[in-house]
Design an enzyme around this catalytic site. Structure first.
Site, PDB file in Angstrom:
ATOM      1  N   TYR A 236       0.805  -9.238  -3.344  1.00  0.00           N
ATOM      2  CA  TYR A 236       0.019  -8.244  -2.604  1.00  0.00           C
ATOM      3  C   TYR A 236      -0.451  -8.817  -1.270  1.00  0.00           C
ATOM      4  O   TYR A 236      -0.293  -8.185  -0.215  1.00  0.00           O
ATOM      5  CB  TYR A 236      -1.179  -7.789  -3.446  1.00  0.00           C
ATOM      6  CG  TYR A 236      -2.020  -6.728  -2.790  1.00  0.00           C
ATOM      7  CD1 TYR A 236      -1.604  -5.399  -2.795  1.00  0.00           C
ATOM      8  CD2 TYR A 236      -3.220  -7.043  -2.169  1.00  0.00           C
ATOM      9  CE1 TYR A 236      -2.372  -4.411  -2.192  1.00  0.00           C
ATOM     10  CE2 TYR A 236      -3.993  -6.070  -1.565  1.00  0.00           C
ATOM     11  CZ  TYR A 236      -3.565  -4.752  -1.580  1.00  0.00           C
ATOM     12  OH  TYR A 236      -4.323  -3.781  -0.973  1.00  0.00           O
TER      13      TYR A 236
ATOM     14  N   SER B 278      -4.797  -4.617   4.506  1.00  0.00           N
ATOM     15  CA  SER B 278      -5.925  -4.910   3.634  1.00  0.00           C
ATOM     16  C   SER B 278      -6.609  -6.164   4.139  1.00  0.00           C
ATOM     17  O   SER B 278      -5.998  -6.979   4.830  1.00  0.00           O
ATOM     18  CB  SER B 278      -5.409  -5.145   2.211  1.00  0.00           C
ATOM     19  OG  SER B 278      -6.396  -5.709   1.384  1.00  0.00           O
TER      20      SER B 278
END
Length: 124
Positions: free
Chosen positions: A45, A32
């Site tokens: 995350y 990401s």
């Protein structure tokens, strides 16, 4: 961490021996933009996706000599149910109108990037 980082690690751990035996292959990991940049309120995350980026780098170096290409896709926000849980439609419109695409990405765009990396393995 279990899904984002350990899942990538375990998939590779059990797949790479077969790729070595067949004398090559292609692994495309999904990280990401958060794995490259710090993002407020997304500590676990961001850490897990950063781990995927680092794992990809070391795997590319370690397994390149075995003709195994290892790449990583690091998209920004993608129009999935996960983003709908985090941001309202108004927040999405406000936050992404100034980005390069002026919109949230589409899942198929990430799939096309993965296909590109896979096909490049066949060309080279």
């Amino acid at each position: 961490m279990s899904i984002n980082l350990n899942g990538v690690y375990l998939m590779s751990k059990y797949t790479i021996p077969f790729m070595i035996k067949q004398k090559g292959g292609s692994i495309v990991n999904n990280s990401s933009l958060n794995g490259l940049l710090g993002v407020t309120g997304a500590d676990a995350y961001t850490a897990s996706k950063g781990g995927v980026v680092s794992l990809t780098r070391v795997m590319a170096v370690d397994y390149g000599p075995h003709n195994i290409r290892v790449n990583c896709i690091c998209p920004g926000a993608i129009d999935t149910p996960m983003i709908a849980e985090v941001l309202s439609d108004e927040e999405i419109a406000k936050n992404f109108q100034s980005g390069p695409l002026r919109r949230v990405g589409k899942p198929e765009e990430v799939a096309y990037a993965a296909l590109f990396y896979h096909l490049m393995n066949q060309v080279i």
